[in-house]
Scaffold this motif. Structure first.
Motif, PDB file in Angstrom:
ATOM      1  N   ILE A 283       0.839  -1.204   0.000  1.00 10.39           N
ATOM      2  CA  ILE A 283       0.000   0.000   0.000  1.00 10.39           C
ATOM      3  C   ILE A 283       0.878   1.261   0.000  1.00 10.39           C
ATOM      4  N   ILE A 284       1.904   1.255   0.861  1.00 11.93           N
ATOM      5  CA  ILE A 284       2.791   2.430   0.935  1.00 11.93           C
ATOM      6  C   ILE A 284       3.547   2.631  -0.377  1.00 11.93           C
ATOM      7  N   SER A 285       3.965   1.521  -1.005  1.00  8.57           N
ATOM      8  CA  SER A 285       4.684   1.639  -2.277  1.00  8.57           C
ATOM      9  C   SER A 285       3.816   2.303  -3.342  1.00  8.57           C
ATOM     10  N   ILE A 286       2.542   1.917  -3.364  1.00 13.69           N
ATOM     11  CA  ILE A 286       1.642   2.513  -4.351  1.00 13.69           C
ATOM     12  C   ILE A 286       1.537   4.019  -4.096  1.00 13.69           C
ATOM     13  N   LEU A 287       1.382   4.389  -2.810  1.00 15.46           N
ATOM     14  CA  LEU A 287       1.292   5.810  -2.470  1.00 15.46           C
ATOM     15  C   LEU A 287       2.590   6.539  -2.830  1.00 15.46           C
ATOM     16  N   SER A 288       3.737   5.882  -2.547  1.00 15.11           N
ATOM     17  CA  SER A 288       5.027   6.496  -2.871  1.00 15.11           C
ATOM     18  C   SER A 288       5.184   6.690  -4.369  1.00 15.11           C
ATOM     19  N   PHE A 293       5.928  10.108  -9.103  1.00 11.92           N
ATOM     20  CA  PHE A 293       5.602  10.541 -10.454  1.00 11.92           C
ATOM     21  C   PHE A 293       5.102  11.979 -10.509  1.00 11.92           C
ATOM     22  N   THR A 294       4.461  12.432  -9.430  1.00  6.90           N
ATOM     23  CA  THR A 294       4.024  13.834  -9.458  1.00  6.90           C
ATOM     24  C   THR A 294       5.207  14.776  -9.290  1.00  6.90           C
TER      25      THR A 294
END
Lengths: 323, 283
Positions: A283-288, A293-294
């Motif tokens: 979950i944290i990796s997806i958020l990171s 990318f932003t």
């Protein structure tokens, strides 16, 4: 002298060695080891035997079917939302006021110092302090409520699910809105002043300036704040752990507290805790990834945009010719 | 006329702003004020009325009750001090070195390495906690302070900050002229680069120290011997039944765990606030 050139490139490698070695030993290896433990039968306080399970995904399946794990995920999200919405709102409001040139708020330095203060104080201490402040039947908050006639009898904040969650969310909010405010102020001060001057000359109102200039310019910073806050929220440990130990009835059990309880209490299920850690890691990796990318090289994005615009213009021109 | 009403509206708004700001400032101080005041008050006084704006006389008796049980503030202070100082030194020195490698030399892996540092910036201690604990358990490093100090050598966020600082301040001519003077690369770093980086190092030292001092998760899983407890673990002792009715002592214990932070904060708040603002501009 001439022609004598030495390549210093190797020093780049040499000076990076301590970082890389420390990272490999204390971060990378433990992560790999955690993943490995997730597939094994490692449990019990003094057990040192590790065997890979005949059905390797069993821990993951167990964790995902546990009500307390699901509850810990939903608690984490609920507490995070109830902290983040007031946090970003008030941080924005204060940032807008402090940077507004018409109001010229005095004593900003003092306000900033005091509002930011809770952020650097030990979270464990703050959790325990709030446990005492919200004490029942006697405690500073209950005393104040009764003195001001808000309530007629003391409230047991620790025993009700929503007041317990509310206090945890409030602590989180209280510790972080000052930080967010300072980040936003830095962002506003980074916007070119000519933009504001032009808007003022055109007679824009304060709210127009805020929504049309300030907010769009802060997009990256707001996304950054949002995602780091989400990741921080996922890790929330000290406050729920020391405030009510995850209670009452698991109402303040967050994912990190769940992992800790699995591994370091009861039956010492290291394997299940490891599996839960991996789920949290995903979950944290997806958020990171979102933040990564932003915050990608802005120039690159602009170049791509220009390129796209040129292609579009070329196409339009072509069409124009065709017509 | 119009000007007048506009300035009146501005004044009303300004009043609202000051009221709100003062409210939030009080909201920050109030809990800590209660904590420090109650630390000097007796259990009976606190039971009568738990809010007091002035100190009382029970500080010493509270201290005796507090230390008479499981809470040993001196041990906690020493351990927290050792860990925080050690970790701060590691984080600041080695991050500067890594940032220097990233800025001053052009090597093939430079860009990939930096991208990698950015990618691992967000990995929290909790996700690797189980493996970290088992690893330390197997090499006999539980109840040692080293596993809480040495990992700071790899502090991605500090490297990132130091790199930004060096990019803005370091001129490679400095490095080149040191070479002409016959200085070795490592000596150049220690004698010339580190002094240039002093302001950035000071800011990052404060944050590393505070981070380390406040950390609960890793010390809690690694340290089981009460001679090795850090201040935040000491806090969890105050939750025990033996302190259940010793209100004054609990408040005193809490005050002692954060006293060093308050001193640091009020001495260095200007740099801390500046540091937060600087660290946030990641573009």
């Amino acid at each position: 002298m001439a022609g004598k050139s030495i390549s210093y490139a190797r020093y780049g490698y040499i000076f990076s060695v301590p970082f890389v070695v420390a990272f490999l030993i204390f971060s990378f290896y433990p992560i790999v080891y955690t993943i490995f433990i997730g597939f094994t039968d490692l449990k019990g306080l003094i057990n040192t035997e590790i065997n890979i399970l005949s059905e390797p995904l069993r821990n993951f399946r167990t964790i995902l079917s546990m009500d307390s794990f699901k509850k810990s995920l939903s608690n984490t999200v609920i507490i995070w939302i109830f902290n983040f919405i007031p946090q970003i709102t008030i941080a924005f409001l204060l940032a807008a006021w402090f940077t507004n040139r018409r109001f010229r708020v005095k004593g900003q330095g003092v306000f900033k110092v005091l509002i930011y203060m809770p952020n650097i104080i030990t979270a464990a201490t703050i959790a325990m302090l709030f446990y005492s402040l919200f004490g029942y039947p006697k405690g500073p908050i209950n005393d104040a409520f009764m003195q001001f006639g808000i309530t007629t009898e003391p409230l047991n904040f620790h025993l009700q699910k929503w007041t317990a969650r509310g206090v945890v969310a409030f602590i989180q909010f209280w510790m972080w809105y000052g930080h967010t405010m300072i980040v936003l102020i830095a962002g506003v001060l980074g916007i070119s002043p000519t933009l504001f001057e032009a808007a003022e000359i055109d007679g824009a109102s304060a709210s127009q300036i805020f929504f049309k200039i300030t907010l769009p310019s802060l997009k990256t910073i707001v996304i950054y704040t949002l995602v780091t806050s989400m990741i921080g929220g996922m890790q929330m440990f000290d406050i729920p752990k020391l405030f009510l130990l995850g209670g009452p009835d698991n109402a303040t059990l967050t994912t990190s507290v769940f992992i800790y309880n699995q591994a370091f209490s009861g039956s010492y299920f290291y394997n299940r805790a490891a599996a839960a850690s991996m789920i949290m890691f995903v979950i944290i990796s997806i958020l990171s990834a979102i933040i990564f990318f932003t915050l990608r090289d802005k120039e690159e994005i602009q170049l791509q945009r220009k390129k796209r615009a040129r292609i579009k213009a070329a196409k339009l021109a072509e069409r124009g010719l065709a017509v | 006329m119009m000007n007048h009403s506009m300035s009146a509206a501005t004044n009303v708004m300004k009043t609202v702003i000051y009221i709100v700001c003062i409210f939030f400032a009080v909201l920050s101080i109030f809990p800590f004020w209660i904590m420090f005041m109650n630390a000097t008050r007796g259990t009976f006084e606190i039971q009568q009325n738990s809010i007091a704006f002035f100190p009382s006389t029970h500080l010493i008796s509270n201290f005796k009750i507090l230390t008479g049980k499981s809470f040993n503030p001196l041990v906690g202070f020493m351990n927290s001090m050792l860990i925080s100082s050690g970790a701060t030194f590691c984080a600041v020195y080695f991050s500067s070195l890594t940032a220097f490698a990233l800025v001053a030399y052009s090597w093939k892996m430079r860009q990939p390495f930096f991208t990698f540092i950015m990618a691992v910036l967000m990995i929290p201690a909790q996700v690797s906690g189980i493996g970290f604990y088992q690893f330390m358990y197997r090499i006999g490093w539980t109840n040692s302070l080293w596993p809480l100090i040495l990992p700071a050598i790899a502090s991605p966020a500090v490297v990132f900050f130091m790199r930004q600082y060096l990019l803005a301040t370091l001129s490679l001519d400095v490095v080149n002229s040191a070479r002409i003077d016959g200085s070795g690369e490592f000596a150049t770093f220690n004698r010339i680069i580190l002094p240039i980086m002093k302001p950035a190092m000071a800011t990052q030292a404060i944050f590393s120290f505070v981070f380390s001092w406040n950390e609960l998760f890793r010390p809690l899983i690694l340290l089981t011997d009460n001679e090795k407890y850090t201040m935040p673990i000491m806090v969890s002792l105050l939750r025990g039944d033996i302190y259940k009715t010793e209100y004054g002592s609990v408040y005193l214990g809490l005050s002692l765990t954060v006293l060093p932070l308050f001193i640091i904060y009020f001495l260095l708040s200007k740099y801390i606030i500046e540091g937060v603002a600087l660290g946030s501009i990641k573009e």
